[in-house]
Design a protein around this motif. Structure first.
Motif, PDB file in Angstrom:
ATOM      1  N   GLU A 100      68.293  45.530  32.015  1.00 29.76           N
ATOM      2  CA  GLU A 100      68.566  44.485  31.228  1.00 29.76           C
ATOM      3  C   GLU A 100      70.157  44.891  30.535  1.00 29.76           C
ATOM      4  O   GLU A 100      71.159  44.042  30.388  1.00 29.76           O
ATOM      5  CB  GLU A 100      67.503  43.934  30.175  1.00 29.76           C
ATOM      6  N   TYR A 101      70.071  45.985  30.008  1.00 29.36           N
ATOM      7  CA  TYR A 101      71.122  46.718  29.389  1.00 29.36           C
ATOM      8  C   TYR A 101      72.224  46.899  30.258  1.00 29.36           C
ATOM      9  O   TYR A 101      73.442  46.621  29.949  1.00 29.36           O
ATOM     10  CB  TYR A 101      70.732  47.968  28.695  1.00 29.36           C
ATOM     11  N   ASP A 102      71.995  47.245  31.394  1.00 25.78           N
ATOM     12  CA  ASP A 102      73.127  47.680  32.403  1.00 25.78           C
ATOM     13  C   ASP A 102      73.815  46.155  32.716  1.00 25.78           C
ATOM     14  O   ASP A 102      74.996  46.289  32.918  1.00 25.78           O
ATOM     15  CB  ASP A 102      72.763  48.152  33.648  1.00 25.78           C
ATOM     16  N   CYS A 103      73.012  45.187  32.763  1.00 25.13           N
ATOM     17  CA  CYS A 103      73.230  43.948  33.191  1.00 25.13           C
ATOM     18  C   CYS A 103      74.056  43.321  32.050  1.00 25.13           C
ATOM     19  O   CYS A 103      75.399  42.757  32.324  1.00 25.13           O
ATOM     20  CB  CYS A 103      71.962  42.870  33.455  1.00 25.13           C
ATOM     21  N   ALA A 104      73.870  43.283  30.905  1.00 27.84           N
ATOM     22  CA  ALA A 104      74.500  42.866  29.845  1.00 27.84           C
ATOM     23  C   ALA A 104      75.953  43.715  29.747  1.00 27.84           C
ATOM     24  O   ALA A 104      77.142  43.134  29.282  1.00 27.84           O
ATOM     25  CB  ALA A 104      73.904  43.170  28.526  1.00 27.84           C
ATOM     26  N   LYS A 105      75.879  44.958  29.946  1.00 27.15           N
ATOM     27  CA  LYS A 105      76.986  45.729  30.037  1.00 27.15           C
ATOM     28  C   LYS A 105      78.256  45.459  30.918  1.00 27.15           C
ATOM     29  O   LYS A 105      79.285  45.512  30.641  1.00 27.15           O
ATOM     30  CB  LYS A 105      76.564  47.310  30.257  1.00 27.15           C
ATOM     31  N   GLY A 165      78.502  42.387  31.602  1.00 31.63           N
ATOM     32  CA  GLY A 165      79.056  41.103  31.276  1.00 31.63           C
ATOM     33  C   GLY A 165      78.225  39.998  32.004  1.00 31.63           C
ATOM     34  O   GLY A 165      78.637  38.935  31.898  1.00 31.63           O
ATOM     35  N   GLY A 166      77.064  40.355  32.503  1.00 34.24           N
ATOM     36  CA  GLY A 166      76.177  39.376  33.067  1.00 34.24           C
ATOM     37  C   GLY A 166      75.199  38.805  32.317  1.00 34.24           C
ATOM     38  O   GLY A 166      74.981  39.366  31.149  1.00 34.24           O
ATOM     39  N   THR A 167      74.262  38.194  32.765  1.00 38.28           N
ATOM     40  CA  THR A 167      73.084  37.761  32.054  1.00 38.28           C
ATOM     41  C   THR A 167      71.886  37.630  32.902  1.00 38.28           C
ATOM     42  O   THR A 167      72.019  37.633  34.324  1.00 38.28           O
ATOM     43  CB  THR A 167      73.374  36.225  31.659  1.00 38.28           C
ATOM     44  N   CYS A 227      72.899  38.054  36.702  1.00 40.52           N
ATOM     45  CA  CYS A 227      73.967  37.058  37.315  1.00 40.52           C
ATOM     46  C   CYS A 227      75.377  37.514  36.716  1.00 40.52           C
ATOM     47  O   CYS A 227      75.510  37.531  35.374  1.00 40.52           O
ATOM     48  CB  CYS A 227      73.977  35.628  37.112  1.00 40.52           C
ATOM     49  N   VAL A 228      76.374  37.986  37.483  1.00 45.12           N
ATOM     50  CA  VAL A 228      77.668  38.465  36.940  1.00 45.12           C
ATOM     51  C   VAL A 228      78.745  37.701  37.400  1.00 45.12           C
ATOM     52  O   VAL A 228      78.782  37.109  38.809  1.00 45.12           O
ATOM     53  CB  VAL A 228      77.896  39.845  37.223  1.00 45.12           C
TER      54      VAL A 228
END
Length: 67
Positions: free
Chosen positions: A33-38, A40-42, A66-67
């Motif tokens: 989840e952290y890598d996804c937010a990093k 710029g995704g959700t 989803c990016v």
């Protein structure tokens, strides 16, 4: 007094030893989840919105990044 502090410091070092072979990789492991937010995704449980693409998973594979 100084010798007491040195013994206490040595005891702290002995107590904080990491098992051999464990390495530091697992201590600083990032969640997907952290890598996804990093990136710029959700993380979405539903399909990705328009104009985004799925790149990986979140929440143990139940959601998409989803990016």
């Amino acid at each position: 007094m100084r010798a007491l502090y040195m013994l206490l410091l040595a005891l702290c070092f002995l107590a904080s030893q990491i098992a051999p072979g464990a390495g530091l990789v697992n201590l600083f492991r990032r969640y997907p989840e952290y890598d996804c937010a990093k990136k710029g995704g959700t993380c979405n449980f539903s399909p990705c919105p328009r104009f985004t693409k799925a790149e990986g998973s979140c929440y143990r594979g139940r959601a998409r990044c989803c990016v």
